[in-house]
Design a protein around this motif. Structure first.
Motif, mmCIF file in Angstrom:
data_model
loop_
_atom_site.group_PDB
_atom_site.id
_atom_site.type_symbol
_atom_site.label_atom_id
_atom_site.label_comp_id
_atom_site.label_asym_id
_atom_site.label_seq_id
_atom_site.Cartn_x
_atom_site.Cartn_y
_atom_site.Cartn_z
ATOM 1 N N CYS A 161 -4.327 -74.164 12.057
ATOM 2 C CA CYS A 161 -3.005 -74.363 12.663
ATOM 3 C C CYS A 161 -1.911 -74.509 11.609
ATOM 4 N N ASN A 162 -2.286 -74.869 10.410
ATOM 5 C CA ASN A 162 -1.316 -75.155 9.365
ATOM 6 C C ASN A 162 -0.929 -73.920 8.549
ATOM 7 N N CYS A 163 -1.934 -73.113 8.146
ATOM 8 C CA CYS A 163 -1.646 -71.999 7.236
ATOM 9 C C CYS A 163 -2.101 -70.630 7.754
ATOM 10 N N ARG A 164 -2.727 -70.594 8.920
ATOM 11 C CA ARG A 164 -3.202 -69.355 9.557
ATOM 12 C C ARG A 164 -4.364 -68.684 8.840
ATOM 13 N N ASN A 165 -5.096 -69.423 8.025
ATOM 14 C CA ASN A 165 -6.324 -68.924 7.407
ATOM 15 C C ASN A 165 -7.369 -68.742 8.515
ATOM 16 N N HIS A 166 -8.047 -67.604 8.556
ATOM 17 C CA HIS A 166 -9.071 -67.360 9.580
ATOM 18 C C HIS A 166 -10.262 -68.278 9.348
ATOM 19 N N VAL A 167 -10.665 -69.010 10.415
ATOM 20 C CA VAL A 167 -11.752 -69.981 10.251
ATOM 21 C C VAL A 167 -12.949 -69.756 11.170
ATOM 22 N N SER A 168 -12.793 -68.989 12.249
ATOM 23 C CA SER A 168 -13.941 -68.721 13.116
ATOM 24 C C SER A 168 -13.651 -67.568 14.068
ATOM 25 N N LEU A 169 -14.726 -67.063 14.659
ATOM 26 C CA LEU A 169 -14.635 -65.984 15.640
ATOM 27 C C LEU A 169 -14.825 -66.544 17.045
ATOM 28 N N HIS A 170 -14.084 -66.003 17.995
ATOM 29 C CA HIS A 170 -14.226 -66.421 19.388
ATOM 30 C C HIS A 170 -15.663 -66.237 19.877
ATOM 31 N N ASP A 171 -16.314 -65.175 19.434
ATOM 32 C CA ASP A 171 -17.687 -64.886 19.874
ATOM 33 C C ASP A 171 -18.700 -65.936 19.398
ATOM 34 N N ASP A 172 -18.302 -66.773 18.449
ATOM 35 C CA ASP A 172 -19.204 -67.807 17.928
ATOM 36 C C ASP A 172 -19.084 -69.134 18.667
ATOM 37 N N ILE A 173 -18.256 -69.198 19.714
ATOM 38 C CA ILE A 173 -18.150 -70.433 20.496
ATOM 39 C C ILE A 173 -19.433 -70.643 21.291
#
Length: 106
Positions: A13-25
């Motif tokens: 939320c702070n820097c927009r670095n990608h941290v996960s995929l929706h498919d991994d929920i």
């Protein structure tokens, strides 16, 4: 020509670095420190902090905070060990606080 659609990503939320995929929920029915949280099977671009034992809603767990690798924002935690047999499925999985991640371009 059909539009090419990439994977649906969640970002810091702070820097927009990608941290996960929706498919991994795995589940959206978790509680974090600051409200609703999601359980993910994988994470990317995070730094795993020191392990510590915490008493959570579902019992004692060994967890480690996860931080964004770019801005160091605490995003949630990684389950390192579950002491209750019914909670073992969480081991090696990641909690991201809903308030700490944003959907990226979807």
């Amino acid at each position: 020509m059909a539009d090419l659609v990439g994977p649906r990503l969640y970002s810091c939320c702070n820097c927009r670095n990608h941290v996960s995929l929706h498919d991994d929920i795995i589940s959206k029915a978790f509680q974090g420190r600051h409200g609703r949280a999601f359980l993910f099977s994988h994470a990317m671009n995070v730094v795993v902090g020191a392990k510590e034992d915490r008493h959570l809603l579902t019992g004692l767990h060994t967890v480690a905070d996860i931080h964004c690798s770019d801005c160091r924002e605490v995003l949630g935690w990684k389950y390192e060990r579950a002491y209750e047999a019914s909670q073992k499925y969480k081991e090696g999985k990641f909690i991201f606080e809903k308030s700490k991640i944003v959907k990226e371009d979807w």
